[in-house]
Write an enzyme that holds these catalytic residues in place. Sequence first.
Site, PDB file in Angstrom:
ATOM      1  N   LYS A 252      -5.611  -1.195   1.723  1.00 24.20           N
ATOM      2  CA  LYS A 252      -5.163  -0.259   0.456  1.00 24.20           C
ATOM      3  C   LYS A 252      -5.346  -1.197  -0.869  1.00 24.20           C
ATOM      4  CE  LYS A 252      -4.017   3.783   1.945  1.00 24.20           C
ATOM      5  NZ  LYS A 252      -3.080   3.924   3.178  1.00 24.20           N
ATOM      6  N   ARG A 253      -5.002  -2.473  -0.906  1.00 24.58           N
ATOM      7  CA  ARG A 253      -4.968  -3.320  -1.890  1.00 24.58           C
ATOM      8  C   ARG A 253      -6.701  -3.180  -2.806  1.00 24.58           C
ATOM      9  NH1 ARG A 253      -5.170  -8.701  -1.246  1.00 24.58           N
ATOM     10  NH2 ARG A 253      -5.499  -8.234   0.909  1.00 24.58           N
TER      11      ARG A 253
END
Length: 473
Positions: A252-253
């Site tokens: 997700k980063r």
Amino acid sequence: MTVRCRFAPAPSGSLHVGNVRSALFSWLWARRNDGAFILRVEDTDASRVTEEAFRGVLDDLRWLGLDWDEGPEVGGPHGPYRQSERLGIYRDMVDRLLRQGDAYRCYCTEQELDERKKAALARGEPPGYDGRCRTLTDAERAAFVAEGRTSVVRFHMPEHEWIVHDLVKGEVRWAAGDLRDFVLERSDGSPVFLLAVAVDDMLMAVTHVVRGDDLLASAPRNVAVIQALGGEPPLYAHVPQVVGPDRKPLSKRHGSTSVEAFREQGFLAEALVNYLALLGWSPGDDREILPRDELIRLFDLARVSGNPAAFDVEKLTWMNIHYVQQLDDDELAARTVHFLTQAGLGVNPVTLRKAMPMVRERIHTLRDAVDLLTFLFSDDVTPDEKAVNLITRAPEGYLKEAADALDGLAGWDAEQIATTLDAVAQRAELNRTKGWQPIRAAVTGSNVSPPLPESLELLGRERTVARIRAAAR
Ligand code: GLU
């Protein structure tokens, strides 16, 4: 031999694109070889797998067009295809392995295992299970049971060197004794995935296992279980992880990672499939636009790279633009509706269809259609800051004159509208760019829009004139 490939997700929400890439390679290999593609859902962990997550996986695969020949909702000769419905099968297989002496009950407690692990590490030895319960006598077992100990079932891993000829990684070796006895069944009777995967691949006659290389170390264990059960192990192809630009596993980063997220941003399934296929595989030349049929014709597991592949959303967007161009107006309109409705717009399908030629080239992802077309489906066109500037800077009476001229037009088509707007601009000594901008701002509330005359034609005389008059006040 019929090629039989499978995808075996443990559903936990929308599929991660890395996982989908494994599914895609598996599907392509099956299709390439006129084989079968099996969907098997690993849902034995009832605490994690919700019905919603299960549905999500099926929806993602269907949206991508990765159809399955056997699996949930389709059936097939080797079902059921949900592991939660196969618990009796795993139980029987564990019993067989126990009877044959390929597995044994292990009564060691967590604490004992932990202490022995620490001691092994202190001696500089590898920490895996030391095989203590392999050779218990009946009397020792009875004593443990009498003590109230629970037990797991462990597989007796043969202590020779293990070699897996992986189709992507090549020959992978594990030295004799490196692979320790592992748990097949927990003390509550539930199967561990090393067992379930092996049993299912065997019973479902899977010929090729294509999966992420985080599972490489499972391969010799899967093979050992299948051999102990008298089955023929499949071939393995462990594909490298999908990583972000920083070479760390895509998470997700880095932005979006799930199929659902890309879909909701307006990427087309065609583009995502083409893009993911090229992530770690190439047809051997520099072609990049490869529609589904071409992928099926060309895909080869032997050409999958052993190195991690970096996800590049810009390239995906470039492909998406290409596939948007390929859709005809009806199809593009049909796929766009969802995004407009989601934005709260009431969409007239005929108008939408007519708007497609003028926005097609401006759409990178389908969601872009929302900003471009809001003016058509909503009369709430409160001008943004740039639009307010354009309107207030227009010469005195300019907007009123434009509204009157348009109102007095005999017909209402883009050509007449353009001529009229040019004439109004000329009288005010403005060129077309400068002259049209305040009109655009008044009608769409923005300084960017699809081509203006076509936009006004679609919007209709009444709404166009009303908006220009409103802005003039
Ligand atoms: N269920 C495993 C996963 O989703 C895959 C198991 C397998 O492919 O063998 O990671």
